[in-house]
Every structure is written in structure tokens, then in C-alpha cells.
Design a protein around this motif. Structure first.
Motif, PDB file in Angstrom:
ATOM      1  N   ARG A 126       0.828  -1.208   0.000  1.00 43.84           N
ATOM      2  CA  ARG A 126       0.000   0.000   0.000  1.00 43.84           C
ATOM      3  C   ARG A 126       0.864   1.260   0.000  1.00 43.84           C
ATOM      4  NH1 ARG A 126      -4.318  -0.807   4.713  1.00 43.84           N
ATOM      5  NH2 ARG A 126      -5.063   1.215   3.909  1.00 43.84           N
ATOM      6  N   LEU A 127       1.984   1.217   0.673  1.00 42.87           N
ATOM      7  CA  LEU A 127       2.883   2.370   0.682  1.00 42.87           C
ATOM      8  C   LEU A 127       3.586   2.526  -0.665  1.00 42.87           C
ATOM      9  CD1 LEU A 127       4.303   1.906   4.267  1.00 42.87           C
ATOM     10  CD2 LEU A 127       2.776   3.734   3.486  1.00 42.87           C
ATOM     11  N   ALA A 128       3.956   1.403  -1.284  1.00 43.82           N
ATOM     12  CA  ALA A 128       4.579   1.482  -2.609  1.00 43.82           C
ATOM     13  C   ALA A 128       3.590   2.024  -3.640  1.00 43.82           C
ATOM     14  CB  ALA A 128       5.086   0.103  -3.032  1.00 43.82           C
ATOM     15  N   ASP A 129       2.322   1.679  -3.490  1.00 45.32           N
ATOM     16  CA  ASP A 129       1.298   2.229  -4.389  1.00 45.32           C
ATOM     17  C   ASP A 129       1.197   3.745  -4.243  1.00 45.32           C
ATOM     18  OD1 ASP A 129       0.610  -0.198  -5.513  1.00 45.32           O
ATOM     19  OD2 ASP A 129      -1.026  -0.595  -4.101  1.00 45.32           O
ATOM     20  N   ALA A 130       1.622   4.259  -3.088  1.00 41.25           N
ATOM     21  CA  ALA A 130       1.629   5.708  -2.855  1.00 41.25           C
ATOM     22  C   ALA A 130       2.965   6.332  -3.247  1.00 41.25           C
ATOM     23  CB  ALA A 130       1.323   6.003  -1.386  1.00 41.25           C
ATOM     24  N   GLY A 131       3.847   5.535  -3.880  1.00 42.59           N
ATOM     25  CA  GLY A 131       5.113   6.060  -4.378  1.00 42.59           C
ATOM     26  C   GLY A 131       6.273   5.981  -3.414  1.00 42.59           C
ATOM     27  N   LEU A 132       6.126   5.243  -2.318  1.00 42.67           N
ATOM     28  CA  LEU A 132       7.181   5.160  -1.310  1.00 42.67           C
ATOM     29  C   LEU A 132       7.909   3.825  -1.362  1.00 42.67           C
ATOM     30  CD1 LEU A 132       5.184   6.622   1.727  1.00 42.67           C
ATOM     31  CD2 LEU A 132       6.690   7.866   0.156  1.00 42.67           C
ATOM     32  N   ALA A 275      16.530  10.052  -5.616  1.00 46.91           N
ATOM     33  CA  ALA A 275      16.722   9.682  -7.027  1.00 46.91           C
ATOM     34  C   ALA A 275      15.426   9.992  -7.762  1.00 46.91           C
ATOM     35  CB  ALA A 275      17.070   8.202  -7.147  1.00 46.91           C
ATOM     36  N   PRO A 276      15.328  11.162  -8.395  1.00 45.45           N
ATOM     37  CA  PRO A 276      14.077  11.599  -9.019  1.00 45.45           C
ATOM     38  C   PRO A 276      13.494  10.617 -10.027  1.00 45.45           C
ATOM     39  CG  PRO A 276      15.637  13.415  -8.908  1.00 45.45           C
ATOM     40  CD  PRO A 276      16.395  12.184  -8.492  1.00 45.45           C
ATOM     41  N   ASP A 277      14.347   9.819 -10.648  1.00 45.85           N
ATOM     42  CA  ASP A 277      13.870   8.865 -11.651  1.00 45.85           C
ATOM     43  C   ASP A 277      13.804   7.447 -11.097  1.00 45.85           C
ATOM     44  OD1 ASP A 277      16.594   8.611 -11.356  1.00 45.85           O
ATOM     45  OD2 ASP A 277      17.009   8.328 -13.508  1.00 45.85           O
ATOM     46  N   PHE A 278      13.691   7.302  -9.787  1.00 46.36           N
ATOM     47  CA  PHE A 278      13.753   5.980  -9.155  1.00 46.36           C
ATOM     48  C   PHE A 278      12.758   4.975  -9.742  1.00 46.36           C
ATOM     49  CE2 PHE A 278      12.177   2.938  -6.045  1.00 46.36           C
ATOM     50  CZ  PHE A 278      13.350   2.283  -5.695  1.00 46.36           C
ATOM     51  N   PRO A 279      11.453   5.279  -9.838  1.00 45.15           N
ATOM     52  CA  PRO A 279      10.519   4.265 -10.351  1.00 45.15           C
ATOM     53  C   PRO A 279      10.870   3.779 -11.750  1.00 45.15           C
ATOM     54  CG  PRO A 279       9.332   6.048  -9.293  1.00 45.15           C
ATOM     55  CD  PRO A 279      10.754   6.504  -9.431  1.00 45.15           C
ATOM     56  N   ALA A 280      11.338   4.689 -12.618  1.00 46.10           N
ATOM     57  CA  ALA A 280      11.715   4.296 -13.981  1.00 46.10           C
ATOM     58  C   ALA A 280      12.981   3.438 -13.971  1.00 46.10           C
ATOM     59  CB  ALA A 280      11.926   5.537 -14.842  1.00 46.10           C
ATOM     60  N   ARG A 281      13.971   3.829 -13.162  1.00 48.13           N
ATOM     61  CA  ARG A 281      15.210   3.048 -13.073  1.00 48.13           C
ATOM     62  C   ARG A 281      14.940   1.649 -12.546  1.00 48.13           C
ATOM     63  NH1 ARG A 281      19.404   4.556  -9.664  1.00 48.13           N
ATOM     64  NH2 ARG A 281      20.785   3.377 -11.039  1.00 48.13           N
ATOM     65  N   LEU A 282      14.081   1.564 -11.510  1.00 46.86           N
ATOM     66  CA  LEU A 282      13.780   0.248 -10.946  1.00 46.86           C
ATOM     67  C   LEU A 282      13.040  -0.613 -11.964  1.00 46.86           C
ATOM     68  CD1 LEU A 282      13.804  -1.722  -8.584  1.00 46.86           C
ATOM     69  CD2 LEU A 282      11.652  -0.694  -7.800  1.00 46.86           C
ATOM     70  N   ALA A 283      12.077  -0.030 -12.671  1.00 42.73           N
ATOM     71  CA  ALA A 283      11.329  -0.781 -13.676  1.00 42.73           C
ATOM     72  C   ALA A 283      12.265  -1.359 -14.731  1.00 42.73           C
ATOM     73  CB  ALA A 283      10.277   0.106 -14.327  1.00 42.73           C
ATOM     74  N   ALA A 284      13.217  -0.541 -15.193  1.00 43.27           N
ATOM     75  CA  ALA A 284      14.168  -1.008 -16.215  1.00 43.27           C
ATOM     76  C   ALA A 284      15.046  -2.131 -15.665  1.00 43.27           C
ATOM     77  CB  ALA A 284      15.025   0.160 -16.686  1.00 43.27           C
ATOM     78  N   GLN A 285      15.496  -1.988 -14.429  1.00 43.87           N
ATOM     79  CA  GLN A 285      16.337  -3.021 -13.822  1.00 43.87           C
ATOM     80  C   GLN A 285      15.573  -4.329 -13.623  1.00 43.87           C
ATOM     81  OE1 GLN A 285      19.298  -3.551 -13.488  1.00 43.87           O
ATOM     82  NE2 GLN A 285      19.708  -4.864 -11.707  1.00 43.87           N
ATOM     83  N   LEU A 286      14.326  -4.227 -13.168  1.00 41.13           N
ATOM     84  CA  LEU A 286      13.527  -5.435 -12.969  1.00 41.13           C
ATOM     85  C   LEU A 286      13.250  -6.130 -14.298  1.00 41.13           C
ATOM     86  CD1 LEU A 286      10.980  -4.254 -10.233  1.00 41.13           C
ATOM     87  CD2 LEU A 286      13.119  -5.526  -9.934  1.00 41.13           C
ATOM     88  N   ASP A 287      13.006  -5.338 -15.358  1.00 43.22           N
ATOM     89  CA  ASP A 287      12.808  -5.933 -16.681  1.00 43.22           C
ATOM     90  C   ASP A 287      14.076  -6.653 -17.134  1.00 43.22           C
ATOM     91  OD1 ASP A 287      10.217  -5.050 -16.865  1.00 43.22           O
ATOM     92  OD2 ASP A 287      10.696  -3.267 -18.048  1.00 43.22           O
ATOM     93  N   ARG A 288      15.218  -6.062 -16.867  1.00 36.46           N
ATOM     94  CA  ARG A 288      16.485  -6.680 -17.263  1.00 36.46           C
ATOM     95  C   ARG A 288      16.703  -7.997 -16.508  1.00 36.46           C
ATOM     96  NH1 ARG A 288      22.418  -3.882 -16.878  1.00 36.46           N
ATOM     97  NH2 ARG A 288      21.681  -3.424 -14.769  1.00 36.46           N
ATOM     98  N   LEU A 289      16.412  -7.989 -15.207  1.00 35.56           N
ATOM     99  CA  LEU A 289      16.562  -9.214 -14.418  1.00 35.56           C
ATOM    100  C   LEU A 289      15.581 -10.293 -14.875  1.00 35.56           C
ATOM    101  CD1 LEU A 289      16.980  -7.662 -10.864  1.00 35.56           C
ATOM    102  CD2 LEU A 289      18.757  -8.782 -12.236  1.00 35.56           C
ATOM    103  N   HIS A 290      14.346  -9.860 -15.161  1.00 32.21           N
ATOM    104  CA  HIS A 290      13.338 -10.817 -15.632  1.00 32.21           C
ATOM    105  C   HIS A 290      13.768 -11.474 -16.937  1.00 32.21           C
ATOM    106  CE1 HIS A 290       9.380 -12.611 -16.103  1.00 32.21           C
ATOM    107  NE2 HIS A 290       9.294 -12.091 -17.316  1.00 32.21           N
ATOM    108  N   SER A 291      14.387 -10.700 -17.812  1.00 32.84           N
ATOM    109  CA  SER A 291      14.840 -11.242 -19.101  1.00 32.84           C
ATOM    110  C   SER A 291      15.934 -12.292 -18.926  1.00 32.84           C
ATOM    111  CB  SER A 291      15.351 -10.112 -20.005  1.00 32.84           C
ATOM    112  OG  SER A 291      16.594  -9.607 -19.530  1.00 32.84           O
ATOM    113  N   LYS A 292      16.584 -12.280 -17.763  1.00 33.36           N
ATOM    114  CA  LYS A 292      17.637 -13.257 -17.474  1.00 33.36           C
ATOM    115  C   LYS A 292      17.101 -14.445 -16.670  1.00 33.36           C
ATOM    116  CE  LYS A 292      21.281  -9.735 -17.494  1.00 33.36           C
ATOM    117  NZ  LYS A 292      22.006 -10.269 -18.663  1.00 33.36           N
TER     118      LYS A 292
END
Length: 327
Positions: A126-132, A275-292
Motif C-alpha cells: 500500500r505504501l509502494a502504491d503511494a510512491g514510497l 533519485a528523481p527517476d527511481f521508479p523508472a530506473r527500478l522498472a528497467a532493472q527489474l525488466d532486465r533481471l526478468h529477461s535473465k
């Protein structure tokens, strides 16, 4: 039987009220129960709701609890659950926790004197849904041992972590410090099934693969001492820092008429201040890990409906009928 989300919430709420829970308590627990089911955590969904219903009926949960909220410092929130459920105390302060995390960059919640918390991932999601970015720790009555001790000294002491990920569901990690969750052992015992070596010991301290014998013994920490260290860290936060019962001192969550009186510690961070771009950076990293081929917890789709086995529905109805008979 497949039921809709709204019907599932109504069922859970009705069952809670039938055993003495107030409307506020029933609503909070119904929301959490259904959320666990929708996120694929059925072991701590409606099956675990039966533990709550029994606890309401037998006095381990104060069904009319009204949590007390205090703010000992601008970024600290303290909640006394008053012998009730942690979910209601969390519901009462989540907006303040989010606001103060955004204002000060971080904030923490220390909740004490509650029944066990159910799905721990529910709180951080619930906190992550609020951006935390959020971390949570909770303890329980002693169920787990480690090292040379044959006595249960820790709860399963889970921890949970969640972080917002752009254009996708949050990353959510929720795991016990024991080799498996207690509710899993109990479910296997009810089904007469075996458990893997290294999950538990019997009452004599011997390793066992019999789930029934494990119920009479103690669970084992995952990874031996490393898992026990995590359990101790969790307990220091969830019991020590909140002022709750240590697991060794906590009454049973399944017997008696006294609340376990355990704790919940939650820590939240506003990532964009660092890190102002944190959600985007995390999304890209998770996609990269998922691809592996790496499993990314929390990304499974939310279930649109809930499938409840007949035995579970019958058990829920039995509580309601028992309550009506008493009245």
C-alpha cells in the motif's frame, strides 16, 4: 466456489461481525483478507481468517478495539492497537505515514499490542502504491528455533519490502525468517503430507519430515544461523523498538484468551528526493533481471475473483451459525 471481490469482502466482513468485531475492525480485516487472496497469498487469506474468527470468539482479539495514535516526533508515529488487529491501526495512520514521509523524506511507524499481522506484504504494498519505498517487520509467538536450542525462541518473524516501479505493479518481497511459514506447515499437516528435510524438528528435537510432528516441535530458520540472525533483527525492530512482547513472552495466537501482544514496525522513504527517476530506473532493472530468468516478486497479475473451496466456505458459515446460536 468462485466469488467476486465485492462478495468476498462482504463475506469476510459478515464473518467478522458475527463473532463480535466492530464495523471498523471488520472492514479493515476484510480488506486485508481479500488483498492477500488477490495477490496469490491464500495461506494468509481466508484460511488465515479462520484464526482471526476463532481469536475474536475466544477473546484473543478485542473486537471493539480503538487504537490510540501518538506522534512522539515529526517523523515518528506510535500506535497502541489496544489488543485488536494491526490492520485497523495501520488504516488509521497510513495517510499520515505517507504525508510525513513525503514531507520529511522518511517516516516510521511503531505499532504494539496487537494480534498477528497476517500478510505482511499488504502493508508495504500500500505504501509502494503511494510512491514510497517501504520496509516492514513483525514478530509472533515463539514457533522457531536455531542452532543448539531445541526450544522455540523466535516467531517466524517475517520481513517485507516494497518499492514503486514505473508502469507496473510494485516490487514486493514478503518472506519469513523460518524455512517456511507456519501456516504452510499447518496446512500440510491437515492434509497429512510430508515436508522437506530442514524445515522443522519434532518435540524431541529431531529433524522431521512429518508435518504433524513438526506442529508439535519447532520450525527451523532458513539458512541456519543467517536466518536466525534475520529473525533476531526483525524481533529487535518489531518487539524491542515498538515495546511489544518478545516472541518468547507472547501468548499463543491459537489458544487461550489473551492477545499475543506483538508488534509491527514500518519504515517508509520518499525515493524521489534521493533519485528523481527511481521508479523508472527500478522498472528497467527489474525488466532486465526478468529477461535473465530472475523471478520478480509482486509482479503477478491481481486475481479478478476468488475461488474458495467448499470446506473453507463451510467453516466460515459455521462461525456465523455458532454466533447466531449464542445470541
Amino acid at each position: 466456489m468462485e466469488i467476486t471481490i465485492d462478495d468476498a469482502k462482504a463475506l469476510a466482513r459478515r464473518a467478522c461481525i458475527s463473532v463480535g468485531a466492530s464495523s471498523a475492525n471488520a472492514n479493515a480485516l476484510a480488506d486485508a483478507t481479500v488483498a492477500a487472496e488477490c495477490n496469490g497469498r491464500s495461506a494468509v487469506g481466508f484460511r488465515h481468517l479462520l484464526d482471526y474468527l476463532a481469536a475474536y470468539s475466544e477473546g484473543r482479539i478485542n473486537g471493539n478495539a480503538e487504537p490510540e495514535v501518538a506522534f512522539p516526533a515529526p517523523a515518528l508515529i506510535r500506535v497502541d492497537a489496544a489488543g485488536g488487529i494491526a490492520h485497523l491501526g495501520f488504516d488509521l495512520v497510513i495517510d499520515e505515514l505517507v504525508t510525513r514521509s513525503r514531507t520529511f523524506g522518511l517516516a516510521a511507524l511503531a505499532l504494539h499490542n496487537s494480534y498477528t499481522t497476517g500478510e505482511l506484504g499488504y502493508y508495504v504494498r500500500r505504501l509502494a502504491d503511494a510512491g514510497l519505498v517501504a520496509f516492514a517487520a513483525t514478530n509472533s509467538p515463539a514457533l522457531m528455533t536455531s542452532g543448539k536450542s531445541r526450544e522455540a525462541v523466535f516467531g517466524t518473524n517475517p520481513l517485507a519490502f516494497a518499492a514503486p516501479s514505473e508502469n507496473s505493479r510494485p516490487l514486493v518481497i514478503d518472506q519469513a525468517s523460518s524455512a517456511t511459514a507456519f501456516v504452510t506447515i499447518r496446512q500440510l499437516a491437515e492434509q497429512g503430507e510430508q515436508i522437506p528435510e530442514g524445515w522443522a524438528i519434532d518435540a524431541e528435537g529431531r529433524s522431521t519430515t512429518d508435518a504433524g510432528e513438526a506442529m508439535r516441535g519447532a520450525l527451523l530458520a532458513f539458512g541456519g544461523t543467517r536466518g536466525a540472525n534475520i529473525a533476531l533483527m526483525v524481533e529487535t525492530l518489531a518487539a524491542g523498538l515498538t515495546g511489544s512482547n518478545w516472541s518468547l513472552d507472547a501468548p499463543s495466537f491459537s489458544q487461550g484468551a489473551v492477545s499475543p501482544g506483538v508488534g509491527l514496525f514500518v519504515f517508509a522513504i520518499q525515493p524521489n528526493l534521493l533519485a528523481p527517476d527511481f521508479p523508472a530506473r527500478l522498472a528497467a532493472q527489474l525488466d532486465r533481471l526478468h529477461s535473465k530468468g530472475i523471478h520478480i516478486p509482486g509482479r503477478a497479475p491481481v486475481l479478478p475473483s476468488i475461488d474458495l473451496p467448499a470446506d473453507l466456505l463451510n467453516a466460515l458459515e459455521a462461525f456465523s451459525l455458532r454466533s447466531l446460536a449464542r445470541d
